[in-house]
Design an enzyme around this catalytic site. Structure first.
Site, mmCIF file in Angstrom:
data_model
loop_
_atom_site.group_PDB
_atom_site.id
_atom_site.type_symbol
_atom_site.label_atom_id
_atom_site.label_comp_id
_atom_site.label_asym_id
_atom_site.label_seq_id
_atom_site.Cartn_x
_atom_site.Cartn_y
_atom_site.Cartn_z
ATOM 1 N N HIS A 78 22.198 -34.934 -17.971
ATOM 2 C CA HIS A 78 22.169 -34.735 -19.424
ATOM 3 C C HIS A 78 22.047 -36.062 -20.156
ATOM 4 C CE1 HIS A 78 22.952 -30.400 -19.942
ATOM 5 N NE2 HIS A 78 23.306 -30.526 -18.675
ATOM 6 N N ALA A 132 27.471 -28.417 -26.421
ATOM 7 C CA ALA A 132 26.446 -27.464 -26.847
ATOM 8 C C ALA A 132 26.393 -27.513 -28.373
ATOM 9 C CB ALA A 132 26.771 -26.064 -26.345
#
Length: 175
Positions: A78, A132
């Site tokens: 990520h 998120a």
């Protein structure tokens, strides 16, 4: 949902796809980690996985059943939040998600704090801060960052995996 993608999901349900097509369509859901889609396909894609929620749960189960080294690799795949937004190494999904939260509009002070927290977090935990971002403003994300950097390693590892699952589910729902 876009009409094209919705139509594709309806006309080509996951249970009807060959492995290459399945991985091509769903291998990106977990950032730079097509192994999740590969492993799920190898276990079998039944008709009950022909909807975003069930597919998200099945993919999450693959990740949850993985060894910690594979989970850590997934987390390390990520990007930093805000820090690398201007660079070309963000996936289209990550760039869109970060822009949607206003992370491309940080003030110089916010950007400096994100950079400082990104460095501190990675030094402490060994992977980037994962959140998120959909539905949150950059100030909410910065507040969560400030809180979570104080977590112990096990708590934060588990929270990061939870956030990765949320990202994957949101991506599948967007289809």
């Amino acid at each position: 949902m876009t009409e094209t993608t919705q139509s594709l999901f309806e006309t080509r349900p996951p249970s009807t796809l060959a492995e290459s097509a399945f991985v091509s369509l769903y291998g990106w859901v977990y950032e730079h980690s097509p192994w999740v889609a590969h492993q799920l396909y190898e276990r079998g894609i039944a008709k009950n996985l022909d909807n975003p929620a069930a597919l998200a749960d099945a993919m999450a189960a693959i990740v949850n059943g993985a060894v910690d080294d594979d989970k850590l690799s997934l987390l390390r795949a990520h990007p930093d939040l805000a820090g690398k937004l201007a660079l070309a190494d963000l996936t289209e999904s990550s760039q869109s998600e970060q822009k949607g939260a206003g992370l491309d509009q940080c003030t110089p002070g916010e950007l400096a704090r994100f950079t400082e927290l990104n460095d501190l977090y990675k030094q402490k935990f060994g992977f980037p801060f994962i959140f998120a971002v959909k539905g949150f403003h950059r100030t909410d994300i910065l507040e969560a960052f400030e809180r979570r950097v104080k977590n112990d390693p096990e708590t934060e590892f588990n929270e990061a995996i939870t956030q990765v699952h949320r990202i994957a589910k949101l991506r599948l729902e967007a289809l």
